[in-house]
Design an enzyme around this catalytic site. Structure first.
Site, PDB file in Angstrom:
ATOM      1  N   ASP A 252     -71.896  92.706 -24.510  1.00 26.71           N
ATOM      2  CA  ASP A 252     -72.629  91.064 -24.133  1.00 26.71           C
ATOM      3  C   ASP A 252     -71.523  90.751 -25.030  1.00 26.71           C
ATOM      4  O   ASP A 252     -71.638  89.575 -24.218  1.00 26.71           O
ATOM      5  CB  ASP A 252     -73.451  91.539 -25.450  1.00 26.71           C
ATOM      6  CG  ASP A 252     -74.336  91.074 -25.203  1.00 26.71           C
ATOM      7  OD1 ASP A 252     -75.735  90.755 -26.193  1.00 26.71           O
ATOM      8  OD2 ASP A 252     -74.373  90.225 -24.170  1.00 26.71           O
ATOM      9  N   ASP A 339     -81.895  93.634 -25.078  1.00 30.29           N
ATOM     10  CA  ASP A 339     -81.851  93.439 -26.093  1.00 30.29           C
ATOM     11  C   ASP A 339     -83.072  93.729 -27.230  1.00 30.29           C
ATOM     12  O   ASP A 339     -82.898  94.885 -27.911  1.00 30.29           O
ATOM     13  CB  ASP A 339     -82.243  91.913 -27.137  1.00 30.29           C
ATOM     14  CG  ASP A 339     -80.859  90.984 -26.162  1.00 30.29           C
ATOM     15  OD1 ASP A 339     -80.953  90.148 -26.123  1.00 30.29           O
ATOM     16  OD2 ASP A 339     -79.922  91.035 -25.993  1.00 30.29           O
TER      17      ASP A 339
END
Lengths: 420, 259
Positions: A252, A339
């Site tokens: 990420d 997320d």
């Protein structure tokens, strides 16, 4: 009267501290789009216009910034609530429905190596290999997505995402419902189940892909994230899950911050074209007036469940709205559903292993603090930021330390009824 | 055990803290953030003290129960000291944040005062400390079992809940008094708070002799409540005003109803 732009800018809810100067041309402020977090690009407007709108003289920096910081705190809470809800759903399910903690040897095709080996070294090796495969799948799919986007294959993307959301809303929720009924020994017939699932799924598809009340859409997004997280918790082997969590935070970070990262390239492409960026599954919390219709000019499209936490969303052309609507609508932060999923996977795994509530609580607090810090960084840097690394790092640190260090300590204290 | 035990103990231990959260914290985002950050700091202190205890435990003889108990007691006191250190660290952080908030604010004052932050920080510490002490016990009350089957006390659950409540309230009051002492640079206040915390934990070492631990702890709680009230700006005059206003209001209401 060009109120819309200025009002929008003046009361923009970014979690970033707003720049008080604005360029003379209205343009979409792309640089404040965080990848895994927050804000929608807002239209920047002329400074004097903004001042006039606010009924005060020249807008002082402080007021702007205080408003933004106040709204910044509000944004943090607007994200805390859905993240907490998602985690609560996942933990409640894990603790009550045993299906999601049973390991019967079934694994996803993305994690082909088994962890049922004799030696620790072999097991570690297998989990690392699983992680490599999973992350490569994710990387490949992101790049595929970026390529599709670059070559404007929008129909393909839309179709792909609709297919994914269909699977989640119908098949996975059917499985979930079945397991809940089994756990509580509820007698149920197929026609009723068909009705329930059909209604649930159809309304979900409409809410997510087309129009719907904001809160219903948010609820569906939370439910989908929880379902996805539960699937991961069930089908990812123990050690692989932890290594994957770590690896995906690193990925990420790279994907969002590196100049050649796929997600960053996605952002920049959309920026060049000045159009709604490829919309993935994004949770948006707008502090819109409850009765006002929130128009989604962007499609919130479902992403394939294997794909990584996507993110940006770009607010489309909102010129049709009145000033107040935009004012209310644009107060929002957005967080990618990936997320949500990975936060819930972490907390769910903490709840699944051991049955110790302290570990779950500690991971929960750690993730929330990580989210807080990420939003603070967003306010400072005003650019796309990944939401996973800080929270997952804190979560992992707290999980392992609470499980191994704090648990024996607190157990001993509780046994003797000593209080600290 | 029964649902009555579960709900009873849950409400005793968490009722006041939960209601304080709902009525005073939940509506203000800044306070929620300060609360969660306070919980985080307490967790950090617990982590470090568990690490120290764990290392000491592994380094010593696991068979020797006397040594292990001694190490546990050492762990308790070390943890208390570390909690207070982290409370001070949190105070410093909040002061910095407060200055930042005031600097960017329009009215030159921060949206939240130090006393409010002290209360919220204390509540954060209290909630997470209570949760860590009580949640596992609560989840045990939902399962089968016989309390005290090996000769331990029958009153394990209720005394745990009462002790947790006391600790939660004490953390709030200590937070208020501690921050006040730091603000006014009265270091003896801080020393007294630390000593009282050590005393309360020390009293808990007397368990299962509950007569020796619970009443003194509650007495200390009441004293701390009074001290915190005066430290946060309350006075007897305020109290009397409150009561006369209430009485006046009630009298007016009665007259109105009678008419």
């Amino acid at each position: 009267m060009n109120t819309s732009d200025s009002e929008e800018d003046a009361c923009n809810e970014r979690t970033a501290l707003v720049q008080s100067e604005s360029p003379s041309l209205p343009s979409y402020t792309r640089q404040t789009d965080p990848q895994h977090g927050t804000t929608e690009p807002k239209r920047v407007s002329e400074g004097p216009a903004a001042a006039a709108e606010r009924d005060s003289g020249p807008v002082p920096d402080g007021e702007d910034e205080e408003l933004t910081l106040k709204y910044g705190a509000k944004h943090v809470i607007m994200l805390f609530v859905p993240v907490t809800l998602c985690m609560v759903v996942v933990v409640a399910t894990i603790k009550s429905v045993s299906f999601y903690t049973e390991k019967n040897g079934q694994q996803l095709i993305y994690t082909p190596f088994t962890e049922d080996t004799n030696s620790v070294g072999q097991r570690l090796l297998n989990s690392v290999l699983n992680t490599i495969i999973m992350i490569s799948v994710i990387v490949v799919m992101t790049i595929f997505l970026v390529v599709l986007y670059k070559y404007r294959c929008y129909k393909f993307i839309h179709g792909w995402l609709i297919l994914s959301s269909l699977m989640l809303l119908f098949w996975f929720s059917y499985m979930y419902l079945g397991e809940v009924f089994k756990t509580y020994n509820v007698a149920m017939d197929y026609p009723t189940v068909a009705m329930i699932i059909w209604n649930f799924g159809a309304v979900g598809m409409i809410c997510i892909h087309w129009k719907g009340p904001l809160q219903l859409q948010q609820a569906y997004l939370i439910v989908i994230s929880a379902l996805m997280a539960l699937v991961f918790i069930k089908y990812l082997p123990e050690w692989s899950a932890w290594v994957i969590l770590g690896a995906i935070s690193v990925y990420d970070l790279i994907a969002v911050l590196c100049p050649k990262g796929p997600l960053r390239m996605l952002v920049e492409t959309a920026q060049e074209r000045n159009e709604p960026i490829f919309p993935a599954l994004i949770y948006s919390c707008k502090s819109a007036h409850p009765s006002s219709e929130v128009h989604h000019s962007e499609d919130v499209i479902l992403e394939r469940e294997e794909a990584e936490p996507e993110v940006q969303t770009h607010r489309g052309q909102n010129r049709s709205y009145s000033a107040e609507e935009e004012l209310e609508e644009d107060r929002g932060v957005k967080l990618g559903l990936g997320d949500f999923i990975f936060y819930s996977v972490l907390v769910g795994k903490a709840a699944a292993t051991g049955g110790d509530w302290n570990t779950t609580l500690a991971c929960f607090v750690a993730i929330l603090i990580g989210l807080c810090l990420t939003l603070l960084l967003l306010a400072i840097f005003k650019k796309a930021l990944p939401a996973l690394p800080i929270s997952i790092t804190f979560g992992l640190v707290f999980y392992f330390s609470t499980d191994n260090l704090v648990r024996p300590f607190m157990d001993n204290l509780a046994a003797h009824q000593y209080y600290i | 055990m029964t649902a009555a035990v579960f709900f009873g103990c849950a409400f005793i231990a968490f009722g006041p803290a939960f209601s304080l959260f709902i009525f005073t914290i939940a509506r203000d985002p800044l306070r929620v953030i300060i609360l969660i950050a306070g919980a985080f700091f307490w967790l950090l202190s617990l982590l470090l003290s568990s690490l120290v205890w764990f290392i000491a435990m592994k380094a010593s003889n696991a068979e020797d129960t006397k040594v292990q108990t001694g190490l546990l007691i050492f762990g308790v006191f070390f943890s208390v000291l570390l909690q207070e250190v982290f409370r001070f660290a949190y105070y410093r952080l909040l002061r910095k944040a407060n200055e930042g908030l005031a600097a960017i604010s329009d009215e030159e004052t921060s949206p939240i005062s130090v006393q409010q932050m002290a209360y919220v920080a204390g509540l954060g510490f209290g909630i997470i400390s209570g949760a860590f002490s009580m949640i596992n016990i609560l989840s045990d009350t939902l399962g089968p079992g016989t309390v005290g089957i090996f000769g331990d006390s029958q009153y394990y659950f209720i005394t745990s809940a009462l002790m947790t409540l006391a600790i939660t309230l004490l953390q709030i009051f200590w937070g208020v008094v501690f921050f006040d002492g730091c603000e006014k640079s009265r270091w003896w206040v801080i020393a007294v708070v630390v000593c009282l915390h050590l005393l309360v934990s020390g009293l808990s070492l007397l368990n299962p002799l509950y007569e020796g631990s619970l009443p003194p702890v509650y007495a200390i709680t009441v004293l701390m409540a009074v001290w915190a009230f005066f430290a946060s700006g309350g006075s007897l005059h305020n109290l009397s005003l409150l009561f006369t206003r209430k009485i006046l209001f009630v009298l007016q209401l009665i007259c109105f109803v009678k008419m």
